[in-house]
Design an enzyme around this catalytic site. Structure first.
Site, PDB file in Angstrom:
ATOM      1  N   LYS A 198       0.828  -1.205   0.000  1.00 31.01           N
ATOM      2  CA  LYS A 198       0.000   0.000   0.000  1.00 31.01           C
ATOM      3  C   LYS A 198       0.863   1.255   0.000  1.00 31.01           C
ATOM      4  CE  LYS A 198      -4.487  -1.448   1.386  1.00 31.01           C
ATOM      5  NZ  LYS A 198      -4.449  -2.897   1.469  1.00 31.01           N
ATOM      6  N   LYS A 232      -4.205   1.051   9.022  1.00 30.46           N
ATOM      7  CA  LYS A 232      -4.276   0.015   7.983  1.00 30.46           C
ATOM      8  C   LYS A 232      -3.000  -0.807   7.922  1.00 30.46           C
ATOM      9  CE  LYS A 232      -7.249   2.032   4.446  1.00 30.46           C
ATOM     10  NZ  LYS A 232      -7.238   2.497   3.060  1.00 30.46           N
ATOM     11  N   GLY A 241      -9.342  -7.149   2.337  1.00 33.65           N
ATOM     12  CA  GLY A 241     -10.544  -7.730   2.936  1.00 33.65           C
ATOM     13  C   GLY A 241     -10.876  -7.173   4.308  1.00 33.65           C
ATOM     14  N   GLY A 242     -10.344  -5.986   4.607  1.00 34.03           N
ATOM     15  CA  GLY A 242     -10.691  -5.348   5.876  1.00 34.03           C
ATOM     16  C   GLY A 242      -9.880  -5.855   7.059  1.00 34.03           C
ATOM     17  N   LYS A 293      -5.943   9.628   6.753  1.00 33.13           N
ATOM     18  CA  LYS A 293      -7.112  10.418   7.134  1.00 33.13           C
ATOM     19  C   LYS A 293      -8.358   9.593   6.846  1.00 33.13           C
ATOM     20  CE  LYS A 293      -9.518  14.149   8.052  1.00 33.13           C
ATOM     21  NZ  LYS A 293      -9.621  14.404   9.501  1.00 33.13           N
ATOM     22  N   LYS A 347     -17.348  -6.171  -0.021  1.00 29.79           N
ATOM     23  CA  LYS A 347     -18.450  -5.695  -0.848  1.00 29.79           C
ATOM     24  C   LYS A 347     -19.615  -6.691  -0.852  1.00 29.79           C
ATOM     25  CE  LYS A 347     -14.879  -3.577  -3.572  1.00 29.79           C
ATOM     26  NZ  LYS A 347     -13.951  -3.804  -4.677  1.00 29.79           N
ATOM     27  N   ARG A 358      -5.777  -7.598 -10.971  1.00 29.67           N
ATOM     28  CA  ARG A 358      -6.413  -8.871 -11.348  1.00 29.67           C
ATOM     29  C   ARG A 358      -7.845  -8.594 -11.749  1.00 29.67           C
ATOM     30  NH1 ARG A 358      -9.872  -8.824  -7.139  1.00 29.67           N
ATOM     31  NH2 ARG A 358      -9.088  -8.027  -5.175  1.00 29.67           N
ATOM     32  N   ARG A 377     -23.884 -10.220  -3.970  1.00 27.58           N
ATOM     33  CA  ARG A 377     -23.100 -11.401  -3.610  1.00 27.58           C
ATOM     34  C   ARG A 377     -23.898 -12.224  -2.609  1.00 27.58           C
ATOM     35  NH1 ARG A 377     -16.828  -9.531  -2.790  1.00 27.58           N
ATOM     36  NH2 ARG A 377     -16.745  -7.984  -4.471  1.00 27.58           N
TER      37      ARG A 377
END
Lengths: 446, 70
Positions: A116, A158, A164-165, A201, A237, A292, A338
């Protein structure tokens, strides 16, 4: 074109890839774990090989075993799908060393976008806006607090290698950050083998909107509009659609052009997605790049009429992009939901044996399924058992069709999130296009 | 004596207690991992940990015994 490829994945995406291969005359090799021997995609492939025990590190993440299988079967290329090895630079590199085409970008690009911090710096260099945050990972909690104070609370903690959180948390003050830091760092170390953390932030009431890109080996890149993916639970999601009800022609073009600029700057090739956070004033900030195919790619296919897997194969074999930006259509509206094997209220997983399985049929319906009517849903993998993609000429018509379709599912033996999906689609805020990332906490779980 | 059972199939990710520890009702004793999610399992009664029936990494089914309290 390739004559035979191996699909290094499972579930609905393996089936989806095999379908396109059949359409354009490519032989397919599936791999499966002992837990997936009965999965639909295994029967669809021309050849299928068991590569190990149920847990992913004993099967779908076994790089050497997968390469041996590909070589033995005579596969010329490997499609990695999403998740699993799809963003593993080492796997992409080893495919190349084994003389097998990895259907995706170069290992160097995967590596860069997989970190990241490196991705953020690359985007800043390319002139793409990023969320204010630390320039590098923070060494310890003291540095984290100093950075958070400078950026201003609330901030998002993070994991640099996260997804995926996992390893991600919003914190409002020093005390919360202190509490969150160690736990998330440990979790990131455990899940990703990398405990690097950084701070950004936190943007209030943001939307998550992403741009689909397609780039060839010759420096040509187009954007296939956006997908609105704001509705999430546990940072994953749940409902996605294209086009976004929030963007207008200008913001759509600005985001698309920024994404293309970024892709060209890093030498991207194949299909990829740039995810943006979009604030209430339609300012957009780079979030991450997925190097991807994505779970929600079908909504883009429905509005553009393109088959993204086919385009991926063509680019990977060395063909030039067949489309100019002006030739990319945007027609109608598509919404994907989903379907997860989980409790619709607590979102706790619900593995088990399916005892009844009846799906809706009708105009505009496309299903992508990981299971059949008597499958056992095991606890080893992601809970997604399938996706419904609904198309219609307008957003209102798509919502109307989706509402009717969601009433018709009959799935027994496991719990599914379908009752929650019905609630989302029936909610006035959803119908008005008020799709922000806190939608489920705000309107559904209240 | 009270036994703490698994409420779903999954892998044992973390064991949070040791034999001899005192646990109180509602305290998390084991974290399972199922379908890529961490699921904490809490003690339904207070007691002393008499035996831990599983190890980290083990696969467990729904209703398998994880920890025995006395």
């Amino acid at each position: 074109m390739f004559s035979k490829i191996l699909i290094a994945n499972r579930g609905e995406i393996a089936a989806r890839i095999i379908r396109t291969c059949k359409k354009i005359g490519i032989q397919t090799v599936a791999i499966y774990s002992e837990a997936d021997a009965d999965a639909p995609y295994v029967y669809m492939a021309d050849e299928a090989y068991c590569i190990g025990k149920p847990r992913v590190h004993e099967s779908y993440l076994q790089i050497e075993k997968i390469l041996e299988t590909a070589k033995a079967a005579g596969a010329e290329a490997i499609h990695p799908g999403y998740g699993l090895l799809s963003e593993n630079a080492e796997f992409a590199r080893k495919c190349g060393e084994a003389g097998i085409v990895f259907i995706g970008p170069s290992p160097e690009v995967i590596e860069k976008m997989g970190s990241k911090v490196a991705a953020r710096n690359a985007m800043k260099e390319a002139g793409v806006p990023v969320v204010p945050g630390t320039e590098a990972s923070v060494a310890d909690v003291g540095e984290a607090i100093a950075a958070a104070v400078q950026i201003g609370y609330p901030v998002m903690l993070k994991a640099s290698a996260g997804g995926g959180g996992i390893g991600m948390q919003v914190v409002q003050n020093d005390e919360e950050l202190l509490k969150a830091f160690e736990g998330n760092q440990k979790r990131a170390q455990m899940f990703f083998g990398n405990g690097e953390m950084y701070i950004e932030k936190f943007i209030e009431n943001p939307r998550h909107i992403e741009i689909q890109l397609l780039a060839d080996k010759f420096g040509k890149c187009v954007y296939l509009w956006e997908r609105e993916c704001s509705i999430q639970r546990r940072h994953q999601k749940v409902v996605e659609e294209a086009p976004s009800p929030f963007l207008d022609e200008d913001s759509r073009r600005n985001m698309g052009e920024a994404a293309v600029k970024a892709a060209l700057a890093i030498g991207y090739e194949n299909a990829g997605t740039i995810e943006f956070l979009v604030d209430e004033e339609k300012n957009f900030y780079f979030l991450e790049m997925n190097t991807r195919l994505q779970v929600e790619h079908p909504v883009t296919e429905e509005i553009t009429g393109l088959d993204l897997v086919e385009e991926q194969l063509r680019v990977a074999v060395g063909e030039k992009l067949r489309w100019s930006q002006e030739a990319i259509k945007l027609e109608g509206h598509a919404i994907e939901v989903r379907i997860y094997a989980e409790d619709p209220k607590t979102f706790l997983p619900s593995p088990g044996k399916i005892t009844a399985f009846a799906l809706p049929t009708g105009e505009g319906i496309r299903h992508e399924l990981a299971v059949h009517e008597s499958s056992t849903v095991t606890p080893f993998y992601d809970p997604m058992i399938g996706k419904l993609v609904m198309s219609a000429p307008t957003r209102d018509a798509a919502i109307q069709r989706l509402t009717e379709a969601l009433e018709q599912y009959q799935i027994e033996g496991i719990k599914t999130n379908i009752p929650m999906l019905r609630e989302v689609v029936a909610h006035r805020a959803y119908q008005n296009g008020e799709t922000t990332t806190n939608f489920i906490e705000k309107y559904i779980q209240k | 004596m009270a036994n703490i059972q698994s409420n779903m199939a999954g892998s044992v990710w973390k064991i949070l207690v040791n034999v001899g520890d005192e646990v109180t009702e509602g305290q998390d004793v084991v974290i399972l991992e199922s379908m890529k999610m961490e699921i904490p399992i809490a003690a339904e009664a207070s007691g002393i940990v008499k035996e831990i029936k599983v190890s980290e990494g083990d696969f467990v089914n729904e209703e398998d015994e994880l920890v025995i309290l006395e």
